[in-house]
Design an enzyme around this catalytic site. Structure first.
Site, PDB file in Angstrom:
ATOM      1  N   VAL A  87     -11.570   3.152 -14.557  1.00 46.50           N
ATOM      2  CA  VAL A  87     -12.256   2.246 -13.632  1.00 46.50           C
ATOM      3  C   VAL A  87     -11.885   2.692 -12.219  1.00 46.50           C
ATOM      4  O   VAL A  87     -10.704   2.736 -11.868  1.00 46.50           O
ATOM      5  CB  VAL A  87     -11.844   0.780 -13.854  1.00 46.50           C
ATOM      6  CG1 VAL A  87     -12.536  -0.126 -12.842  1.00 46.50           C
ATOM      7  CG2 VAL A  87     -12.186   0.344 -15.282  1.00 46.50           C
TER       8      VAL A  87
ATOM      9  N   GLU B 179       0.846  -1.201   0.000  1.00 41.77           N
ATOM     10  CA  GLU B 179       0.000   0.000   0.000  1.00 41.77           C
ATOM     11  C   GLU B 179       0.883   1.253   0.000  1.00 41.77           C
ATOM     12  O   GLU B 179       2.029   1.210   0.429  1.00 41.77           O
ATOM     13  CB  GLU B 179      -0.896   0.021   1.232  1.00 41.77           C
ATOM     14  CG  GLU B 179      -1.805  -1.189   1.375  1.00 41.77           C
ATOM     15  CD  GLU B 179      -2.780  -1.339   0.218  1.00 41.77           C
ATOM     16  OE1 GLU B 179      -3.307  -0.306  -0.241  1.00 41.77           O
ATOM     17  OE2 GLU B 179      -2.994  -2.474  -0.224  1.00 41.77           O
TER      18      GLU B 179
ATOM     19  N   TYR C 208       4.565  -4.319  -8.718  1.00 42.92           N
ATOM     20  CA  TYR C 208       3.275  -4.916  -9.081  1.00 42.92           C
ATOM     21  C   TYR C 208       3.362  -5.652 -10.419  1.00 42.92           C
ATOM     22  O   TYR C 208       2.496  -6.452 -10.742  1.00 42.92           O
ATOM     23  CB  TYR C 208       2.209  -3.843  -9.163  1.00 42.92           C
ATOM     24  CG  TYR C 208       1.612  -3.451  -7.826  1.00 42.92           C
ATOM     25  CD1 TYR C 208       0.384  -3.977  -7.414  1.00 42.92           C
ATOM     26  CD2 TYR C 208       2.251  -2.555  -6.977  1.00 42.92           C
ATOM     27  CE1 TYR C 208      -0.173  -3.623  -6.199  1.00 42.92           C
ATOM     28  CE2 TYR C 208       1.696  -2.188  -5.755  1.00 42.92           C
ATOM     29  CZ  TYR C 208       0.486  -2.726  -5.376  1.00 42.92           C
ATOM     30  OH  TYR C 208      -0.061  -2.374  -4.177  1.00 42.92           O
TER      31      TYR C 208
ATOM     32  N   LYS D 219      -3.104  -0.831 -11.725  1.00 42.24           N
ATOM     33  CA  LYS D 219      -3.832   0.077 -12.631  1.00 42.24           C
ATOM     34  C   LYS D 219      -3.017   0.345 -13.881  1.00 42.24           C
ATOM     35  O   LYS D 219      -3.563   0.651 -14.945  1.00 42.24           O
ATOM     36  CB  LYS D 219      -4.137   1.398 -11.923  1.00 42.24           C
ATOM     37  CG  LYS D 219      -5.106   1.241 -10.766  1.00 42.24           C
ATOM     38  CD  LYS D 219      -5.233   2.543  -9.993  1.00 42.24           C
ATOM     39  CE  LYS D 219      -6.188   2.387  -8.835  1.00 42.24           C
ATOM     40  NZ  LYS D 219      -5.657   1.426  -7.823  1.00 42.24           N
TER      41      LYS D 219
END
Ligand code: NAG
Length: 342
Positions: free
Chosen positions: A176, A122, A153, A240
């Protein structure tokens, strides 16, 4: 059985015996070398990594035997068996459960000198309670490139086969968003962009939620995906970017760390950065006015590279073993909050 046939059989036996003898000699020699000082090195001992609590769930995956071989690391065992605290080579604590106090640190039972690892994917904006974790952890596992165990990621890796075709494009831009907060920078970018650019919005916040498997096919027909991170922090580039845009076959329009950070991960022409433009109107004009050959250029990297998503916690934890021999012994994060907020 004819004599000739019997003779052949015998010769086979004789050759077999000779070959067997030679093999035994070679094995004996290898054994001698192996036991001699400076000879063949001993196999690496098994490294045991204790995961004190599996991230975000009370149901950890089943972890059997040499758990990390599937990621190319042998002699590495992950376990959630807390009775291994006394003997584990390192113990991992995932931050969210510490933050919510679902999990407490077994400080009183900590074996002297046992390395403890702080793990979180995070951003600092969504991380609280670091101040009370001073002087406890030795190593950090996170997306920050200066982590002891760096786990992005995603990443690009060499492609062997031909690149898959770019999906057929019929729409302009898509965003999104599941957790919309007006004051976030990404909400501001969207508000400024929307009057000048056709942006379709999906996700819980828009009242058009997408099921887990629907996201990629939904995104694929769009030319651009708004990869707007929920907060802007050093090295904070999430799924993302990697999954929702690059893996889906849409060009990411990014809001996040500076362009130079993205360029440390992907070629400069793989994405559009919000910071490259003086205003949302200019950005929209650039996206709207792009011709086909320029657009195709954003996919050039796919000829030689492919996206590798790193979303699985098991794989992230296995990365500890790859780094284990090189991790700094005796290091302590006296000010974890200061380090992470930097
Ligand atoms: C497409 O756009 C690029 C950059 O704006 C330009 O250099 C190029 O000449 C254009 N190509 C065509 C075929 O119009």
């Amino acid at each position: 059985m004819s004599n000739a046939r019997r003779g052949t059989t015998w010769r086979l036996w004789a050759w077999g015996g000779l070959a067997g003898g030679a093999l035994l000699s070679v094995l004996w020699l290898l054994w001698l070398l192996g036991s001699a000082p400076g000879g063949v090195p001993e196999p690496q001992p098994m490294v045991t990594i204790l995961i004190w609590h599996w991230p975000f769930t009370d149901q950890p995956p089943e972890l059997l035997g040499d758990t990390c071989t599937r990621y190319g690391m042998s002699r590495c065992r992950l376990s959630t068996d807390r009775s291994l605290l006394a003997s584990a080579d390192a113990v991992v604590f995932h931050h969210r459960e510490l933050e919510t106090r679902r999990v407490r640190l077994p400080l009183a039972q900590r074996p002297r000198g046992q390395p403890w690892i702080w793990a979180s994917m995070e951003s600092p904006s969504n991380t609280h309670g670091l101040a009370r974790l001073r002087g406890i952890f030795n190593w950090v596992l996170s997306y920050r490139r200066d982590s002891d165990i760096f786990v992005p990621y995603g990443r690009l890796e060499p492609r062997s086969g031909p690149a898959p075709p770019v999906p057929v494009k019929s729409r302009m831009a898509v965003w999104v968003v599941s957790n919309f907060q007006r004051r976030q920078q990404r909400a501001r970018v969207y508000r400024q962009l929307a009057p000048h650019l056709q942006v379709d919005v999906f996700g819980r916040a828009s009242g058009r939620p997408l099921c887990a498997d629907c996201l990629l096919p939904t995104v694929a027909p769009y030319r651009f995906y708004l990869s707007l991170e929920n907060s802007q922090h050093r090295d904070y580039i999430t799924e993302k970017f990697w999954r929702n845009a690059l893996a889906a076959g849409a060009v990411p329009v990014v809001l996040g760390p500076p362009r130079a950070t993205y360029e440390a991960f992907v070629p400069p022409h793989a994405f559009v950065h919000v910071d490259d433009f003086g205003s949302a109107r200019e950005l929209a004009a650039f996206l709207n006015g792009m011709n086909e050959s320029r657009y195709r250029g954003f996919f050039a990297w796919r000829d030689s590279l492919r996206v590798r998503l790193l979303e699985d916690w098991q794989e992230r934890f296995c990365a500890i073993c790859a780094r284990y021999p090189y991790l700094p012994r005796g290091q302590v994060y006296e000010d974890l909050e200061g380090w992470f907020q930097a």
